[in-house]
Design a protein around this motif. Structure first.
Motif, PDB file in Angstrom:
ATOM      1  N   LEU A  92       8.728 -74.974  62.368  1.00  0.00           N
ATOM      2  CA  LEU A  92       9.263 -75.895  63.380  1.00  0.00           C
ATOM      3  C   LEU A  92       8.967 -75.397  64.798  1.00  0.00           C
ATOM      4  O   LEU A  92       8.801 -76.190  65.721  1.00  0.00           O
ATOM      5  CB  LEU A  92      10.762 -76.118  63.183  1.00  0.00           C
ATOM      6  CG  LEU A  92      11.170 -76.880  61.913  1.00  0.00           C
ATOM      7  CD1 LEU A  92      12.639 -77.266  61.970  1.00  0.00           C
ATOM      8  CD2 LEU A  92      10.325 -78.145  61.713  1.00  0.00           C
ATOM      9  N   VAL A  93       8.909 -74.072  64.960  1.00  0.00           N
ATOM     10  CA  VAL A  93       8.487 -73.544  66.264  1.00  0.00           C
ATOM     11  C   VAL A  93       6.960 -73.600  66.304  1.00  0.00           C
ATOM     12  O   VAL A  93       6.282 -72.925  65.540  1.00  0.00           O
ATOM     13  CB  VAL A  93       8.989 -72.100  66.484  1.00  0.00           C
ATOM     14  CG1 VAL A  93       8.394 -71.511  67.762  1.00  0.00           C
ATOM     15  CG2 VAL A  93      10.516 -72.071  66.541  1.00  0.00           C
ATOM     16  N   THR A  94       6.452 -74.444  67.176  1.00  0.00           N
ATOM     17  CA  THR A  94       4.993 -74.677  67.189  1.00  0.00           C
ATOM     18  C   THR A  94       4.311 -74.042  68.395  1.00  0.00           C
ATOM     19  O   THR A  94       3.106 -73.810  68.358  1.00  0.00           O
ATOM     20  CB  THR A  94       4.676 -76.179  67.203  1.00  0.00           C
ATOM     21  OG1 THR A  94       5.378 -76.784  68.297  1.00  0.00           O
ATOM     22  CG2 THR A  94       5.087 -76.840  65.894  1.00  0.00           C
ATOM     23  N   HIS A  95       5.042 -73.812  69.464  1.00  0.00           N
ATOM     24  CA  HIS A  95       4.403 -73.284  70.677  1.00  0.00           C
ATOM     25  C   HIS A  95       5.308 -72.254  71.335  1.00  0.00           C
ATOM     26  O   HIS A  95       6.512 -72.451  71.418  1.00  0.00           O
ATOM     27  CB  HIS A  95       4.090 -74.416  71.668  1.00  0.00           C
ATOM     28  CG  HIS A  95       3.091 -75.403  71.144  1.00  0.00           C
ATOM     29  ND1 HIS A  95       3.412 -76.395  70.246  1.00  0.00           N
ATOM     30  CD2 HIS A  95       1.762 -75.518  71.389  1.00  0.00           C
ATOM     31  CE1 HIS A  95       2.326 -77.098  69.960  1.00  0.00           C
ATOM     32  NE2 HIS A  95       1.309 -76.597  70.630  1.00  0.00           N
TER      33      HIS A  95
ATOM     34  N   ASP B 259       4.877 -83.167  74.591  1.00  0.00           N
ATOM     35  CA  ASP B 259       3.631 -83.516  73.900  1.00  0.00           C
ATOM     36  C   ASP B 259       3.938 -83.792  72.423  1.00  0.00           C
ATOM     37  O   ASP B 259       4.566 -82.955  71.770  1.00  0.00           O
ATOM     38  CB  ASP B 259       2.652 -82.338  74.046  1.00  0.00           C
ATOM     39  CG  ASP B 259       1.255 -82.687  73.566  1.00  0.00           C
ATOM     40  OD1 ASP B 259       1.144 -83.354  72.507  1.00  0.00           O
ATOM     41  OD2 ASP B 259       0.288 -82.309  74.235  1.00  0.00           O
ATOM     42  N   PRO B 260       3.524 -84.945  71.894  1.00  0.00           N
ATOM     43  CA  PRO B 260       3.825 -85.231  70.478  1.00  0.00           C
ATOM     44  C   PRO B 260       3.278 -84.178  69.519  1.00  0.00           C
ATOM     45  O   PRO B 260       3.785 -84.032  68.407  1.00  0.00           O
ATOM     46  CB  PRO B 260       3.139 -86.581  70.239  1.00  0.00           C
ATOM     47  CG  PRO B 260       2.972 -87.192  71.586  1.00  0.00           C
ATOM     48  CD  PRO B 260       2.820 -86.057  72.555  1.00  0.00           C
ATOM     49  N   ALA B 261       2.264 -83.428  69.952  1.00  0.00           N
ATOM     50  CA  ALA B 261       1.697 -82.399  69.070  1.00  0.00           C
ATOM     51  C   ALA B 261       2.647 -81.212  68.909  1.00  0.00           C
ATOM     52  O   ALA B 261       2.531 -80.440  67.964  1.00  0.00           O
ATOM     53  CB  ALA B 261       0.352 -81.918  69.631  1.00  0.00           C
ATOM     54  N   ALA B 262       3.596 -81.094  69.832  1.00  0.00           N
ATOM     55  CA  ALA B 262       4.524 -79.963  69.774  1.00  0.00           C
ATOM     56  C   ALA B 262       5.751 -80.339  68.968  1.00  0.00           C
ATOM     57  O   ALA B 262       6.135 -81.505  68.892  1.00  0.00           O
ATOM     58  CB  ALA B 262       4.948 -79.566  71.186  1.00  0.00           C
TER      59      ALA B 262
END
Lengths: 321, 321
Positions: free
Chosen positions: B286-289, B305-308
């Motif tokens: 769930l932590v992407t960045h 950002d939807p990618a995050a």
């Protein structure tokens, strides 16, 4: 027959309107007395886009079926009794329902109205016509205690000093000792005080988040924002009146204070009749003005006058009201 | 110390901000990881009028008191523990409360944050830093089942495909089998499907009043009107996200359909920690960045950002995240 119709937001008396033709399962009722409700005033302003005969609070005489000749009142939601909602006990929310005098069903401001036999309730002799015409709004007031556990409520505030507010205050005060009614009209508030219920004028009210239960009977878009200023965190707001207009309201307090907002509409007729018979409600003097159907215009004008409480149409005369 | 501050709706990194001075009963925490939440984005747009150090989702090391040296997470409401609300168990609704990183209390996007010792919870070794930083929003998701009897819910729909929606869907799916998540971002919806949760794009959704429970996690004023088109009569809408803007919404359906709208905010940390330990939630990936505090601007850009998914700040390095 005579009838008061709404057409394009225009309320008109018709001396020669076609009598209703009962559908299968419906009974033709000779209307005795019918009352003007806040919803009728909203309908006249375009709410629901209704056209047809107005009127959903009434008492009348059944002219067919097992109740022939008896005084009856009728529930307003005419449901299909067959869809998943009806079968699960949510008949008042049937998708196919018509609503007497409100939605695709001609109402009771007329000599006759057609009502499903399954919606009718017998009116005991001890209940007068003027009490009986208030059974529908009294049932609506009693719906609150069907939805909310009043036993957990320490204090309640009712917003509004009108007809429904009066019945809601009486209903809630049966279980909650600490009640305050807020209104704009000293004349109307005096009616509550005569029942032993505390009141305050809106301008004199202390606005604090201090109430377990707030009941919005204002019929106005100003009711909910005020309710949000009065309800305690984790408290309950009951929305009892519908409003035709959109609300413009900051709803962040609903989340921040974890408020529960409960919409409440029609209620149990059987319980209303039972409690009336038991003398638990004082409806005396609530009918303040009487008109003939021919006097539709004057009656609707009087219904918005603060000096009026319940305005009714006498349709057929009986020995006593 | 380093800190990310909000001032006049402007998010700025400060290389040399004064360290917090703990009040009586507060503990100074060395922040390990802190996460950006939707509320932080709302605050940056003026919600609550907050100025100060942002950040309320964090895990850190206690530097004083009985938990010295231990990894801890902290509840965000700092209450007086003395007023009638606090004494009646409504500490999260204390009138005098400050809220970490949200209201009159500097937050955790900084090297150090001061938190009342009574608000701290020990993080067991089996819970990683990246899981621990999600304990606050997970507790918020679990608050729903504290307020609503989920056992009576046949089906539920979650509006929103973001961080909180994900945790709410996981929380509700523990008790309700039939769940659908509605979102605008295929990329985000795929995360739900990997958990075995059904999804639909908003444009493909069939709008019918068919759900016992609708949970609005959209963080948008469009959520509530949509929820009112999806909830069954007598059903429940949970408002889980706050919105800075006013709602313009027709609320007549709340009354007509007798809907219950429940605002829901902070939840039980103890339960969240217990269920995480028991492996009942899948928070992996769930932590992407990850960013340093110095990269505040890039981090806040990435958070929309939807990618995050979850964007975090690594404040002090530990052996593993």
């Amino acid at each position: 027959m005579r009838a008061i119709c709404l057409d394009q937001n225009d309320v008109q008396f018709h001396p020669d309107f076609p009598s209703p033709v009962p559908l299968q399962g419906e009974v033709l009722i000779d209307v005795i007395v019918a009352g003007i409700c806040e919803t009728d005033l909203q309908l006249a302003q375009g709410y629901m886009g209704f056209s047809g005969v107005l009127g959903h609070e009434f008492v009348g005489l059944a002219t067919s079926g097992p109740l022939t000749g008896a005084r009856v009142v009728g529930e307003i939601n005419c449901n299909c009794r067959n869809c998943p909602r009806c079968r699960s006990g949510l008949g008042n929310h049937c998708v196919e329902r018509t609503v007497v005098g409100i939605h695709q069903h001609d109402g009771a401001f007329a000599d006759q109205v057609a009502i499903p036999q399954s919606s009718l309730h017998l009116v005991p002799d001890t209940i007068s016509d003027d009490q009986a015409v208030l059974i529908e709004p009294l049932a609506a007031a009693l719906q609150i205690q069907q939805q909310i556990e009043l036993g957990e409520v320490q204090n309640a505030i009712i917003l509004g000093d009108g007809r429904l507010a009066n019945l809601c205050a009486q209903a809630i005060s049966q279980q909650v000792e600490n009640i305050l009614v807020v209104g704009k009209h000293e004349l109307k508030l005096a009616r509550f005080r005569r029942l032993g219920i505390k009141t305050t004028l809106l301008n004199d009210m202390i606005t604090e988040k201090d109430y377990d239960l707030v009941v919005d009977c204002t019929g106005s878009v100003t009711g909910l924002p005020l309710a949000l200023q009065l309800v305690k965190p984790r408290g309950t707001i009951v929305m009892k009146t519908t409003v035709a207009a959109d609300h413009q309201v900051a709803l962040a307090p609903v989340v921040i204070d974890e408020i529960r907002v409960v919409g409440s509409r029609c209620g149990p007729f059987g319980l209303a009749i039972e409690l009336l018979q038991a003398g638990r409600f004082d409806l005396s003097g609530l009918v303040t003005h009487r008109f003939g159907l021919e006097e539709a215009e004057q009656a609707f004008q009087m219904a918005v006058d603060p000096a009026a409480f319940k305005v009714v149409f006498d349709v057929i005369s009986t020995s006593e009201n």
